[in-house]
Scaffold this motif. Structure first.
Motif, mmCIF file in Angstrom:
data_model
loop_
_atom_site.group_PDB
_atom_site.id
_atom_site.type_symbol
_atom_site.label_atom_id
_atom_site.label_comp_id
_atom_site.label_asym_id
_atom_site.label_seq_id
_atom_site.Cartn_x
_atom_site.Cartn_y
_atom_site.Cartn_z
ATOM 1 N N ARG A 171 0.848 -1.189 0.000
ATOM 2 C CA ARG A 171 0.000 0.000 0.000
ATOM 3 C C ARG A 171 0.881 1.235 0.000
ATOM 4 O O ARG A 171 2.104 1.136 0.021
ATOM 5 N N ILE A 172 0.290 2.410 0.044
ATOM 6 C CA ILE A 172 1.074 3.637 0.044
ATOM 7 C C ILE A 172 1.875 3.776 1.341
ATOM 8 O O ILE A 172 2.951 4.379 1.353
ATOM 9 N N ASP A 173 1.403 3.211 2.450
ATOM 10 C CA ASP A 173 2.151 3.242 3.702
ATOM 11 C C ASP A 173 3.340 2.295 3.683
ATOM 12 O O ASP A 173 4.333 2.520 4.366
ATOM 13 N N GLY A 174 3.220 1.224 2.949
ATOM 14 C CA GLY A 174 4.231 0.170 2.951
ATOM 15 C C GLY A 174 3.549 -1.171 2.828
ATOM 16 O O GLY A 174 2.360 -1.263 2.509
ATOM 17 N N ASP A 175 4.294 -2.237 3.091
ATOM 18 C CA ASP A 175 3.724 -3.564 2.872
ATOM 19 C C ASP A 175 3.239 -4.215 4.170
ATOM 20 O O ASP A 175 3.479 -3.712 5.263
ATOM 21 N N THR A 176 2.562 -5.327 3.999
ATOM 22 C CA THR A 176 1.965 -6.061 5.114
ATOM 23 C C THR A 176 2.963 -6.947 5.842
ATOM 24 O O THR A 176 2.603 -7.629 6.800
ATOM 25 N N ALA A 241 -0.850 4.053 -6.286
ATOM 26 C CA ALA A 241 -0.329 5.397 -6.084
ATOM 27 C C ALA A 241 1.187 5.435 -6.246
ATOM 28 O O ALA A 241 1.881 4.444 -6.002
ATOM 29 N N ASP A 242 1.702 6.596 -6.630
ATOM 30 C CA ASP A 242 3.133 6.825 -6.774
ATOM 31 C C ASP A 242 3.667 7.357 -5.445
ATOM 32 O O ASP A 242 3.333 8.466 -5.021
ATOM 33 N N ALA A 243 4.521 6.584 -4.779
ATOM 34 C CA ALA A 243 5.006 6.954 -3.456
ATOM 35 C C ALA A 243 5.854 8.215 -3.469
ATOM 36 O O ALA A 243 5.989 8.892 -2.450
ATOM 37 N N SER A 244 6.437 8.567 -4.614
ATOM 38 C CA SER A 244 7.284 9.751 -4.709
ATOM 39 C C SER A 244 6.512 11.007 -5.087
ATOM 40 O O SER A 244 7.096 12.085 -5.174
ATOM 41 N N ALA A 245 5.206 10.872 -5.335
ATOM 42 C CA ALA A 245 4.390 12.030 -5.705
ATOM 43 C C ALA A 245 3.176 12.190 -4.789
ATOM 44 O O ALA A 245 2.410 13.143 -4.949
ATOM 45 N N HIS A 246 3.013 11.290 -3.836
ATOM 46 C CA HIS A 246 1.816 11.291 -2.992
ATOM 47 C C HIS A 246 1.756 12.516 -2.077
ATOM 48 O O HIS A 246 0.698 13.142 -1.929
ATOM 49 N N THR A 247 2.877 12.895 -1.463
ATOM 50 C CA THR A 247 2.941 14.027 -0.548
ATOM 51 C C THR A 247 3.839 15.105 -1.156
ATOM 52 O O THR A 247 4.893 14.794 -1.712
ATOM 53 N N THR A 248 3.436 16.352 -1.039
ATOM 54 C CA THR A 248 4.207 17.461 -1.592
ATOM 55 C C THR A 248 4.377 18.553 -0.530
ATOM 56 O O THR A 248 3.811 18.466 0.560
ATOM 57 N N MET A 249 5.156 19.573 -0.879
ATOM 58 C CA MET A 249 5.352 20.708 0.013
ATOM 59 C C MET A 249 4.440 21.861 -0.385
ATOM 60 O O MET A 249 4.235 22.130 -1.572
ATOM 61 N N ARG A 250 3.922 22.541 0.609
ATOM 62 C CA ARG A 250 3.080 23.715 0.364
ATOM 63 C C ARG A 250 3.863 24.782 -0.400
ATOM 64 O O ARG A 250 3.353 25.393 -1.327
ATOM 65 N N ASP A 251 5.109 24.999 0.009
ATOM 66 C CA ASP A 251 5.984 25.968 -0.638
ATOM 67 C C ASP A 251 7.383 25.353 -0.728
ATOM 68 O O ASP A 251 8.099 25.275 0.276
ATOM 69 N N PRO A 252 7.791 24.915 -1.923
ATOM 70 C CA PRO A 252 9.097 24.256 -2.068
ATOM 71 C C PRO A 252 10.279 25.146 -1.668
ATOM 72 O O PRO A 252 11.368 24.629 -1.407
ATOM 73 N N HIS A 381 9.131 10.886 0.088
ATOM 74 C CA HIS A 381 8.725 9.512 -0.242
ATOM 75 C C HIS A 381 7.700 9.047 0.790
ATOM 76 O O HIS A 381 7.971 9.042 1.990
ATOM 77 N N ALA A 382 6.524 8.651 0.325
ATOM 78 C CA ALA A 382 5.458 8.173 1.210
ATOM 79 C C ALA A 382 5.635 6.687 1.481
ATOM 80 O O ALA A 382 5.880 5.897 0.569
ATOM 81 N N GLY A 383 5.514 6.300 2.755
ATOM 82 C CA GLY A 383 5.567 4.893 3.126
ATOM 83 C C GLY A 383 6.955 4.289 2.994
ATOM 84 O O GLY A 383 7.935 4.978 2.702
ATOM 85 N N PHE A 384 7.011 2.970 3.216
ATOM 86 C CA PHE A 384 8.277 2.249 3.082
ATOM 87 C C PHE A 384 7.997 0.833 2.621
ATOM 88 O O PHE A 384 7.391 0.038 3.337
ATOM 89 N N ALA A 385 8.452 0.534 1.406
ATOM 90 C CA ALA A 385 8.323 -0.820 0.856
ATOM 91 C C ALA A 385 9.518 -1.638 1.323
ATOM 92 O O ALA A 385 10.647 -1.399 0.892
ATOM 93 N N ALA A 386 9.294 -2.581 2.223
ATOM 94 C CA ALA A 386 10.375 -3.357 2.834
ATOM 95 C C ALA A 386 10.727 -4.580 1.985
ATOM 96 O O ALA A 386 10.258 -4.737 0.853
ATOM 97 N N ALA A 387 11.525 -5.478 2.562
ATOM 98 C CA ALA A 387 12.041 -6.627 1.812
ATOM 99 C C ALA A 387 10.925 -7.497 1.241
ATOM 100 O O ALA A 387 11.088 -8.097 0.171
ATOM 101 N N ALA A 388 9.782 -7.565 1.930
ATOM 102 C CA ALA A 388 8.667 -8.374 1.436
ATOM 103 C C ALA A 388 8.146 -7.874 0.098
ATOM 104 O O ALA A 388 7.475 -8.611 -0.630
#
Length: 420
Positions: A171-176, A241-252, A381-388
């Motif tokens: 998922r966007i948070d990471g894996d199960t 979802a794209d984990a690198s585009a899910h969260t952004t900054m209000r003012d870069p 980067h949103a979430g963390f995709a681990a070894a699983a």
């Protein structure tokens, strides 16, 4: 007269030997097949017990990765296995060659969940072929529906060796975590418990090439249909979802600011000299979050690799209110994983948006902010995709290291320009 004490001594010795023999017949060391029952669903998992230097150690498995006890004891027939970094404890009694008791989790059922374990016995070899389901799948939501994080689809990653199967939902948070098991009568039954996120899935290949998933024992129980990615795209089904585009900054162009106490109560901010002119990874995290445990172990490695070249890491940790006084789990967490980077207590999870107001669509645990030497966020980067997560874990590590390398190559700003 002289023979009576000798006879009595011999009898006492025989009783002692007998008792010792009885005790020796129920050693704990070895592999166990355990089950944790949630919502009337027995969830099988592997438990290894070993004694080293007189100390009992329990080990749980997340695929090939392991979680060991922070404390384990046996007093007579009473066994206690504590995973303090998860606030999880297995309390059991030795009876009839097995273990019976309960698993107590911080966010689990009141009073804990039923637990049983018996000695592991290797399953019989399966005759004939089994379906091949290895690879990546997409699990789209029904039209008009989405996850609480705004996702319209999840990824499902399957590894397989013959009848043996390992699977994870990404998922966007990471894996199960890695749910492991094997094929039986055309269905792969896989399950998982590593001190947190218990669950069981039944995976049944369908005649039309899809994969039917029945999830049990978690907060995502239900039926799902998974498609191969190329089939999902041909049908016009939504993409994960794209984990690198899910969260952004209000003012870069705004400096990423924080000011929170560390575990000793001392305030630390982005203005602290340790961060000035450095590349900083700032993580929104919480020790109650399994995916944050996955990321912390990787961040420990990154910090050792890059800190001498100018990388700093700071955790902005959000804990439940009842955990913020003693920080029991935080202290066990940082000790267990050998966390040496800065660890700050930012507040309660519900306060995340108030405490990190510069981010837009910040709703994942964890969320990783890559901050350049000028103090501004360059990537999130949103979430963390681990070894699983297989190839997605490989891609994440490549993204993280390439980003760090790129930011480290940038020159440090002059003192007059920094922070403007």
């Amino acid at each position: 007269m002289t023979s009576y004490p000798r006879t009595l001594a011999a009898a006492v010795a025989a009783v002692a030997l007998s008792a010792g023999a009885t005790f020796a017949q129920t050693p704990l060391d070895g592999r166990w097949s355990a089950t944790l029952t949630i919502n009337d669903t027995p969830i099988p998992f592997r438990l290894d017990l070993a004694t080293a230097n007189g100390q009992l150690v329990g080990t749980l498995f997340n695929g090939e990765e392991t979680q060991t006890t922070t404390r384990a004891t046996r007093q007579g027939d009473a066994v206690e296995l504590e995973f303090g970094h998860y606030l999880t404890t297995i309390r059991a009694s030795v009876a009839d060659g097995g273990l019976t008791g309960r698993v107590e989790q911080r966010n689990g059922q009141p009073g804990g969940s039923p637990f049983r374990a018996v000695r592991y016995v290797a399953p019989p070899e399966l005759s004939g072929s089994v379906p091949s389901i290895a690879g990546t799948w997409h699990i789209p939501f029904e039209p008009g529906k989405e996850s609480p994080k705004g996702e319209k689809a999840w990824r499902f990653i399957v590894k397989q060796q013959g009848a043996e199967v390992s699977a994870a939902v990404l998922r966007i948070d990471g894996d199960t975590g890695a749910l492991t098991g094997r094929f039986v009568n055309g269905t792969a039954v896989v399950s998982h418990f590593d001190g947190s996120r218990p669950g069981l899935m039944e995976l049944t290949p369908q005649a039309d090439g899809t994969l039917r998933i029945q999830s049990r024992g978690s907060n995502r129980d239900g039926h799902y249909i998974a498609y191969r990615p190329e089939v999902a795209r041909a049908k016009g089904l939504p993409e994960p979802a794209d984990a690198s585009a899910h969260t952004t900054m209000r003012d870069p162009n705004e400096v990423f600011a924080f000011n929170f106490p560390d575990v000793n109560g001392r305030l630390v901010s982005n203005e602290d000299p340790r961060f000035k002119g450095k590349v900083v990874i700032a993580i929104v995290t919480g020790t109650w979050c399994p995916n944050c445990h996955d990321e912390a172990q990787y961040l420990v490695q990154l910090y050792k690799q890059y800190r001498d070249r100018g990388l700093e890491i700071v955790a902005l940790d959000f804990e439940e209110p009842e955990q913020q006084d003693e920080l029991t789990r935080v202290k066990a967490f940082t000790k267990k994983y050998g966390v040496e980077y800065t660890y700050l207590i930012a507040g309660a999870p519900i306060e995340m948006w108030e405490k990190v107001p510069q981010a837009v669509n910040l709703n994942t645990w964890p969320a990783t902010f890559f901050v350049g030497r000028d103090g501004r966020v360059k990537r999130i980067h949103a979430g963390f995709a681990a070894a699983a997560s297989g190839e997605f874990n490989t891609a994440l590590k490549r993204e993280f290291t390439e980003t760090i390398e790129q930011l480290l190559r940038e020159p440090a700003p002059t003192s007059a320009a920094q922070g403007k």
